[in-house]
Design an enzyme around this catalytic site. Sequence first.
Site, PDB file in Angstrom:
ATOM      1  N   LYS A 137       0.814  -1.228   0.000  1.00  0.00           N
ATOM      2  CA  LYS A 137       0.000   0.000   0.000  1.00  0.00           C
ATOM      3  C   LYS A 137       0.838   1.265   0.000  1.00  0.00           C
ATOM      4  O   LYS A 137       0.474   2.273  -0.604  1.00  0.00           O
ATOM      5  CB  LYS A 137      -0.955   0.006   1.192  1.00  0.00           C
ATOM      6  CG  LYS A 137      -0.274  -0.135   2.537  1.00  0.00           C
ATOM      7  CD  LYS A 137      -1.012  -1.023   3.483  1.00  0.00           C
ATOM      8  CE  LYS A 137      -0.427  -2.396   3.486  1.00  0.00           C
ATOM      9  NZ  LYS A 137      -0.918  -3.260   4.548  1.00  0.00           N
TER      10      LYS A 137
ATOM     11  N   VAL B  71      -5.246  -3.014   0.047  1.00  0.00           N
ATOM     12  CA  VAL B  71      -6.304  -2.321   0.797  1.00  0.00           C
ATOM     13  C   VAL B  71      -7.321  -3.340   1.292  1.00  0.00           C
ATOM     14  O   VAL B  71      -8.054  -3.930   0.497  1.00  0.00           O
ATOM     15  CB  VAL B  71      -7.027  -1.276  -0.086  1.00  0.00           C
ATOM     16  CG1 VAL B  71      -8.068  -0.513   0.744  1.00  0.00           C
ATOM     17  CG2 VAL B  71      -6.043  -0.313  -0.725  1.00  0.00           C
TER      18      VAL B  71
ATOM     19  N   GLU C  61       2.554  -5.090  15.277  1.00  0.00           N
ATOM     20  CA  GLU C  61       3.976  -5.286  14.987  1.00  0.00           C
ATOM     21  C   GLU C  61       4.811  -4.876  16.206  1.00  0.00           C
ATOM     22  O   GLU C  61       4.353  -4.105  17.049  1.00  0.00           O
ATOM     23  CB  GLU C  61       4.391  -4.373  13.815  1.00  0.00           C
ATOM     24  CG  GLU C  61       3.617  -4.576  12.542  1.00  0.00           C
ATOM     25  CD  GLU C  61       4.109  -5.773  11.752  1.00  0.00           C
ATOM     26  OE1 GLU C  61       5.235  -6.235  11.983  1.00  0.00           O
ATOM     27  OE2 GLU C  61       3.329  -6.270  10.906  1.00  0.00           O
TER      28      GLU C  61
ATOM     29  N   LYS D  12      -3.953   3.460   2.631  1.00  0.00           N
ATOM     30  CA  LYS D  12      -5.111   2.809   2.007  1.00  0.00           C
ATOM     31  C   LYS D  12      -6.157   3.853   1.592  1.00  0.00           C
ATOM     32  O   LYS D  12      -6.755   3.752   0.521  1.00  0.00           O
ATOM     33  CB  LYS D  12      -5.719   1.792   2.982  1.00  0.00           C
ATOM     34  CG  LYS D  12      -4.736   0.655   3.303  1.00  0.00           C
ATOM     35  CD  LYS D  12      -5.221  -0.147   4.490  1.00  0.00           C
ATOM     36  CE  LYS D  12      -4.187  -1.155   4.936  1.00  0.00           C
ATOM     37  NZ  LYS D  12      -4.520  -1.780   6.221  1.00  0.00           N
TER      38      LYS D  12
END
Length: 392
Positions: A67, A94, A152, A167
């Site tokens: 993205k 997306v 993450e 996105k």
Amino acid sequence: VAVSARNRGKDRGVSLDNFAWFDSAETMAREAGADAFVELIGGSDGIAKAACEQALDHKCHVVTANKALIAVHGAALAAQAEAAKLALNFEAAVAGGIPIIKALKEGLAANTFKSVTGILNGTCNYILTTMRETGRDFQDVLDEAQKLGYAEADPTFDIDGIDAAHKLAILASMAFGTPIDFDAVPVEGIRHVSALDISLAETLGYKIKLLGHARLVDGAVEARVQPYMVPLNVPISNVEGVYNAVTVEGDFVGRSSYEGRGAGEGPTASAVVADLIDIAAGRITPPLGMPVAQMAAKPLQPVDGHTGAYYTRCTVQDCPGVLADVAAILRDHGVSIEAVRQENSVENADVPLVLILHETQEKNVRAALTDIEKLPAVKDTPRLIRIMTAAD
Ligand SMILES: NC(=O)c1ccc[n+]([C@@H]2O[C@H](COP(=O)([O-])OP(=O)(O)OC[C@H]3O[C@@H](n4cnc5c(N)ncnc54)[C@H](OP(=O)(O)O)[C@@H]3O)[C@@H](O)[C@H]2O)c1
């Protein structure tokens, strides 16, 4: 045909013995002799971009889940792909489990779009949902999300809204047929959303969601990513956990909504392979829905120019006259109050003061809050959250 990655020796759960190995993805894109190149490296520049350009230069279709790359360089790459009559497919970029790119390009192609709105980041939606369900604070829930693999190790891109903004830039550019300058999209993440705001929102009839929202206002594109107070009767408010949702409004179709898993290996693989199937079937369409040469640049509306309703909360010392001082500042900036809520009033104690503001210009609200913060009885920086209205 061929594989490249950083670490050749890594166990990937599948045998790569029958495929050529390339240490360089760029060389692979150029020399593997494949029909299509699938880029799942990431990053808006560097090797991902160079390899995609090489593939398109060498008559090789491109599928990517990246993205950041499409948000920043989508128009240039799309022009390159169009000139070579090649595909540049990015459904996985997306909301992978929702075929929203295909919906915009094909199923809804007859429409002129007025708005596109989405819960575009599963990590943020998971954190906000868990905060609401458990009453726990942001950091506590983020730590848990990292342990569970929903966030993450470096969660910045997700929680600061950058992933959602990538996105949104892609969706807005396709919906409105205009290149979007990603760097100009105002972005605010969820770091400052407190458990208190979430519980107050619920008592007022809202859920707080991180939304990417873009709409056309007088020929300009208003696009932003930020936490919104979403009324409980709006369907997107019920999209919880790691799920994503996108609502588009077209002139013929009206509002049309889609929900599904946005990321993770299953939904991402589903979208990547669907893109490959399109290429195998010869369904090659302009990457951004319309040829880049036909896109018309539309200006981005500055954030301050927005007119809408707002929730604001600050902590005040509960002493006589505070509310009157706050109300006077708002009045002086032309902002009117729809509702006031003061929690657990105990004289001289610090208490949250919540105001719901009538539709007004955002620049006036921000100027008023700057002055309100200077009042001696105001103990913290007032929080401002936009309320989703029928106009959104
Ligand atoms: N994870 C998701 O759910 C998801 C969903 C939608 C889109 N995406 C997008 O997919 C892309 C990758 O994300 P990810 O989460 O899969 O990241 P990741 O787990 O870090 O995987 C990146 C992959 O790229 C390889 N790689 C890194 N540098 C390379 C280089 N210089 N040359 C060749 N290969 C290289 C890595 O190789 P090694 O395995 O050897 O380290 C690894 O296989 C990003 O654009 C992301 O936005 C991800």
